[in-house]
Design a protein around this motif. Sequence first.
Motif, PDB file in Angstrom:
ATOM      1  N   ARG A   1       0.838  -1.194   0.000  1.00 14.82           N
ATOM      2  CA  ARG A   1       0.000   0.000   0.000  1.00 14.82           C
ATOM      3  C   ARG A   1       0.877   1.250   0.000  1.00 14.82           C
ATOM      4  NH1 ARG A   1      -5.402  -0.362   3.795  1.00 14.82           N
ATOM      5  NH2 ARG A   1      -6.439  -2.071   2.684  1.00 14.82           N
ATOM      6  N   ALA A   2       0.547   2.185  -0.856  1.00 18.76           N
ATOM      7  CA  ALA A   2       1.377   3.378  -1.026  1.00 18.76           C
ATOM      8  C   ALA A   2       1.484   4.196   0.259  1.00 18.76           C
ATOM      9  CB  ALA A   2       0.820   4.237  -2.159  1.00 18.76           C
ATOM     10  N   GLY A   3       0.416   4.200   1.046  1.00 23.48           N
ATOM     11  CA  GLY A   3       0.407   4.997   2.267  1.00 23.48           C
ATOM     12  C   GLY A   3       1.349   4.504   3.332  1.00 23.48           C
ATOM     13  N   THR A   4       1.857   3.285   3.207  1.00 25.89           N
ATOM     14  CA  THR A   4       2.779   2.738   4.196  1.00 25.89           C
ATOM     15  C   THR A   4       4.245   2.941   3.807  1.00 25.89           C
ATOM     16  OG1 THR A   4       2.832   0.532   3.188  1.00 25.89           O
ATOM     17  CG2 THR A   4       1.076   0.976   4.782  1.00 25.89           C
ATOM     18  N   MET A   5       4.487   3.569   2.671  1.00 28.06           N
ATOM     19  CA  MET A   5       5.855   3.807   2.213  1.00 28.06           C
ATOM     20  C   MET A   5       6.429   5.065   2.866  1.00 28.06           C
ATOM     21  SD  MET A   5       5.244   3.048  -1.829  1.00 28.06           S
ATOM     22  CE  MET A   5       6.948   2.825  -2.339  1.00 28.06           C
ATOM     23  N   SER A   6       7.744   5.170   2.857  1.00 25.71           N
ATOM     24  CA  SER A   6       8.399   6.372   3.367  1.00 25.71           C
ATOM     25  C   SER A   6       8.147   7.547   2.419  1.00 25.71           C
ATOM     26  CB  SER A   6       9.908   6.136   3.484  1.00 25.71           C
ATOM     27  OG  SER A   6      10.499   6.064   2.190  1.00 25.71           O
ATOM     28  N   GLY A   7       8.457   8.759   2.905  1.00 26.37           N
ATOM     29  CA  GLY A   7       8.257   9.935   2.071  1.00 26.37           C
ATOM     30  C   GLY A   7       9.047   9.878   0.776  1.00 26.37           C
ATOM     31  N   GLY A   8      10.297   9.419   0.865  1.00 26.58           N
ATOM     32  CA  GLY A   8      11.123   9.324  -0.329  1.00 26.58           C
ATOM     33  C   GLY A   8      10.594   8.304  -1.318  1.00 26.58           C
ATOM     34  N   GLN A   9      10.101   7.175  -0.800  1.00 28.03           N
ATOM     35  CA  GLN A   9       9.526   6.157  -1.681  1.00 28.03           C
ATOM     36  C   GLN A   9       8.240   6.659  -2.329  1.00 28.03           C
ATOM     37  OE1 GLN A   9       9.191   2.989   1.151  1.00 28.03           O
ATOM     38  NE2 GLN A   9      11.341   2.386   0.988  1.00 28.03           N
ATOM     39  N   GLN A  10       7.429   7.395  -1.565  1.00 32.87           N
ATOM     40  CA  GLN A  10       6.208   7.963  -2.133  1.00 32.87           C
ATOM     41  C   GLN A  10       6.528   8.983  -3.219  1.00 32.87           C
ATOM     42  OE1 GLN A  10       3.201   9.344   0.603  1.00 32.87           O
ATOM     43  NE2 GLN A  10       3.494   7.623   1.984  1.00 32.87           N
ATOM     44  N   GLN A  11       7.595   9.738  -3.030  1.00 32.42           N
ATOM     45  CA  GLN A  11       7.974  10.705  -4.065  1.00 32.42           C
ATOM     46  C   GLN A  11       8.395   9.992  -5.341  1.00 32.42           C
ATOM     47  OE1 GLN A  11       7.503  13.531  -5.591  1.00 32.42           O
ATOM     48  NE2 GLN A  11       8.322  14.765  -3.924  1.00 32.42           N
ATOM     49  N   GLN A  12       9.128   8.909  -5.200  1.00 33.08           N
ATOM     50  CA  GLN A  12       9.503   8.123  -6.377  1.00 33.08           C
ATOM     51  C   GLN A  12       8.260   7.556  -7.056  1.00 33.08           C
ATOM     52  OE1 GLN A  12      13.219   5.634  -5.902  1.00 33.08           O
ATOM     53  NE2 GLN A  12      13.060   6.367  -3.798  1.00 33.08           N
ATOM     54  N   LEU A  13       7.283   7.134  -6.264  1.00 37.38           N
ATOM     55  CA  LEU A  13       6.041   6.622  -6.827  1.00 37.38           C
ATOM     56  C   LEU A  13       5.275   7.727  -7.549  1.00 37.38           C
ATOM     57  CD1 LEU A  13       3.842   4.519  -7.265  1.00 37.38           C
ATOM     58  CD2 LEU A  13       3.036   4.952  -4.922  1.00 37.38           C
ATOM     59  N   ALA A  14       5.219   8.904  -6.954  1.00 34.75           N
ATOM     60  CA  ALA A  14       4.499  10.012  -7.584  1.00 34.75           C
ATOM     61  C   ALA A  14       5.125  10.370  -8.929  1.00 34.75           C
ATOM     62  CB  ALA A  14       4.493  11.229  -6.656  1.00 34.75           C
ATOM     63  N   ILE A  15       6.451  10.356  -8.994  1.00 33.93           N
ATOM     64  CA  ILE A  15       7.126  10.639 -10.264  1.00 33.93           C
ATOM     65  C   ILE A  15       6.893   9.504 -11.254  1.00 33.93           C
ATOM     66  CG2 ILE A  15       9.379  10.978 -11.360  1.00 33.93           C
ATOM     67  CD1 ILE A  15      10.284  12.293  -8.695  1.00 33.93           C
ATOM     68  N   GLY A  16       7.015   8.266 -10.767  1.00 35.07           N
ATOM     69  CA  GLY A  16       6.765   7.117 -11.634  1.00 35.07           C
ATOM     70  C   GLY A  16       5.352   7.108 -12.181  1.00 35.07           C
ATOM     71  N   ARG A  17       4.377   7.466 -11.348  1.00 34.59           N
ATOM     72  CA  ARG A  17       2.975   7.503 -11.786  1.00 34.59           C
ATOM     73  C   ARG A  17       2.796   8.501 -12.928  1.00 34.59           C
ATOM     74  NH1 ARG A  17      -1.083   9.201  -7.168  1.00 34.59           N
ATOM     75  NH2 ARG A  17      -0.063  11.200  -7.576  1.00 34.59           N
ATOM     76  N   VAL A  18       3.419   9.669 -12.804  1.00 39.17           N
ATOM     77  CA  VAL A  18       3.339  10.659 -13.873  1.00 39.17           C
ATOM     78  C   VAL A  18       4.026  10.156 -15.148  1.00 39.17           C
ATOM     79  CG1 VAL A  18       4.357  12.868 -14.580  1.00 39.17           C
ATOM     80  CG2 VAL A  18       2.997  12.746 -12.507  1.00 39.17           C
ATOM     81  N   LEU A  19       5.176   9.515 -14.982  1.00 42.27           N
ATOM     82  CA  LEU A  19       5.915   9.021 -16.145  1.00 42.27           C
ATOM     83  C   LEU A  19       5.150   7.936 -16.907  1.00 42.27           C
ATOM     84  CD1 LEU A  19       9.492   8.875 -14.618  1.00 42.27           C
ATOM     85  CD2 LEU A  19       8.756  10.355 -16.484  1.00 42.27           C
ATOM     86  N   MET A  20       4.254   7.228 -16.221  1.00 44.08           N
ATOM     87  CA  MET A  20       3.456   6.190 -16.886  1.00 44.08           C
ATOM     88  C   MET A  20       2.601   6.766 -18.003  1.00 44.08           C
ATOM     89  SD  MET A  20       3.991   3.065 -15.799  1.00 44.08           S
ATOM     90  CE  MET A  20       2.486   2.154 -16.168  1.00 44.08           C
ATOM     91  N   GLY A  21       2.269   8.043 -17.907  1.00 45.39           N
ATOM     92  CA  GLY A  21       1.482   8.692 -18.965  1.00 45.39           C
ATOM     93  C   GLY A  21       2.323   9.202 -20.116  1.00 45.39           C
ATOM     94  N   ALA A  22       3.639   8.956 -20.089  1.00 47.96           N
ATOM     95  CA  ALA A  22       4.565   9.362 -21.147  1.00 47.96           C
ATOM     96  C   ALA A  22       4.489  10.855 -21.461  1.00 47.96           C
ATOM     97  CB  ALA A  22       4.320   8.531 -22.411  1.00 47.96           C
ATOM     98  N   PRO A  23       4.625  11.723 -20.445  1.00 51.41           N
ATOM     99  CA  PRO A  23       4.577  13.164 -20.705  1.00 51.41           C
ATOM    100  C   PRO A  23       5.850  13.649 -21.387  1.00 51.41           C
ATOM    101  CG  PRO A  23       5.240  12.797 -18.450  1.00 51.41           C
ATOM    102  CD  PRO A  23       4.928  11.431 -19.028  1.00 51.41           C
ATOM    103  N   GLU A  24       5.744  14.790 -22.080  1.00 54.10           N
ATOM    104  CA  GLU A  24       6.963  15.410 -22.604  1.00 54.10           C
ATOM    105  C   GLU A  24       7.443  16.537 -21.695  1.00 54.10           C
ATOM    106  OE1 GLU A  24       6.550  17.289 -26.393  1.00 54.10           O
ATOM    107  OE2 GLU A  24       4.493  17.931 -26.036  1.00 54.10           O
ATOM    108  N   LEU A  25       6.584  16.961 -20.758  1.00 50.05           N
ATOM    109  CA  LEU A  25       6.943  17.992 -19.787  1.00 50.05           C
ATOM    110  C   LEU A  25       6.469  17.557 -18.407  1.00 50.05           C
ATOM    111  CD1 LEU A  25       7.795  20.882 -18.871  1.00 50.05           C
ATOM    112  CD2 LEU A  25       5.516  21.647 -19.583  1.00 50.05           C
ATOM    113  N   ILE A  26       7.368  17.582 -17.415  1.00 53.93           N
ATOM    114  CA  ILE A  26       7.012  17.241 -16.039  1.00 53.93           C
ATOM    115  C   ILE A  26       7.183  18.471 -15.166  1.00 53.93           C
ATOM    116  CG2 ILE A  26       7.566  15.818 -14.030  1.00 53.93           C
ATOM    117  CD1 ILE A  26       8.610  13.685 -15.873  1.00 53.93           C
ATOM    118  N   LEU A  27       6.145  18.784 -14.378  1.00 53.85           N
ATOM    119  CA  LEU A  27       6.188  19.863 -13.402  1.00 53.85           C
ATOM    120  C   LEU A  27       6.359  19.241 -12.023  1.00 53.85           C
ATOM    121  CD1 LEU A  27       3.100  21.917 -14.700  1.00 53.85           C
ATOM    122  CD2 LEU A  27       5.511  22.184 -15.375  1.00 53.85           C
ATOM    123  N   LEU A  28       7.453  19.555 -11.337  1.00 56.11           N
ATOM    124  CA  LEU A  28       7.731  19.028  -9.999  1.00 56.11           C
ATOM    125  C   LEU A  28       7.633  20.163  -8.984  1.00 56.11           C
ATOM    126  CD1 LEU A  28      10.954  16.864 -10.617  1.00 56.11           C
ATOM    127  CD2 LEU A  28       8.633  16.022 -10.331  1.00 56.11           C
TER     128      LEU A  28
END
Length: 237
Positions: free
Chosen positions: A134-161
């Motif tokens: 479950r995502a809510g049980t991950m550390s802050g750093g792991q959740q940040q990696q997940l948030a970036i990975g989730r965005v990358l799954m949509g194959a964007p050409e521009l990412i806003l962080l």
Amino acid sequence: MRKDVLLDVIDLRAGYGGKPVLQGVDFQIREGEIVAVIGRNGVGKSTLMKTLIGLLPTDAGSINLRGAALDQMSAHNRARQGIGYVPQGRDVFPRMSVLENLRVGESISGHPVAGKLAEIYRYFPILEERADQRAGTMSGGQQQQLAIGRVLMGAPELILLDEPSEGIQPNIVQEIARIMVELNRETGVTVVLVEQNIDMIRAMAQRCYVMDKGRIVAELDRAQLQDRDTIRRYLSV
């Protein structure tokens, strides 16, 4: 060869409940760049990001992606046009598994992208290791990696962080910075990040815009970014 302008922001004005925050923001981002937006707290950086993705309406001015105006477009449609957004605080779906979160990101593009999940796992192996967690049980750093990975799954050409280092231990901050630079180099994805962490700014950004009182007031090149005192001065004004 000079690269084309990907994002062109002209005299952008926006705010909350009639109170202006952005007061005429102008800047350009070229394809394949990593550009930071810095400034002290309260100058409008997060408001800028929310306006770019469409979570806040534009009061005046224009936002153009490859020359096409986005001003009247919803956040969902902006994502379909190729803009990914990782908000401050990450906002993963805590009760869903890591893999389920990633599948949500895949749905943004409207169609699965072949090999994308394997690519995300290559950049962020912790996500494959924790795919059923479950995502809510991950550390802050792991959740940040997940948030970036989730965005990358949509194959964007521009990412806003928006504040990607917030609440994350320093070694993970540097690891995320390294991965984003690698992603940029290998895939050409363009990145705009709002950040206060000097080490992350210096590790990632190729150049930097400085915001103050709702406007862009300076631009720093790569050489200036290597001067910690210069960055610190702009973060503390």
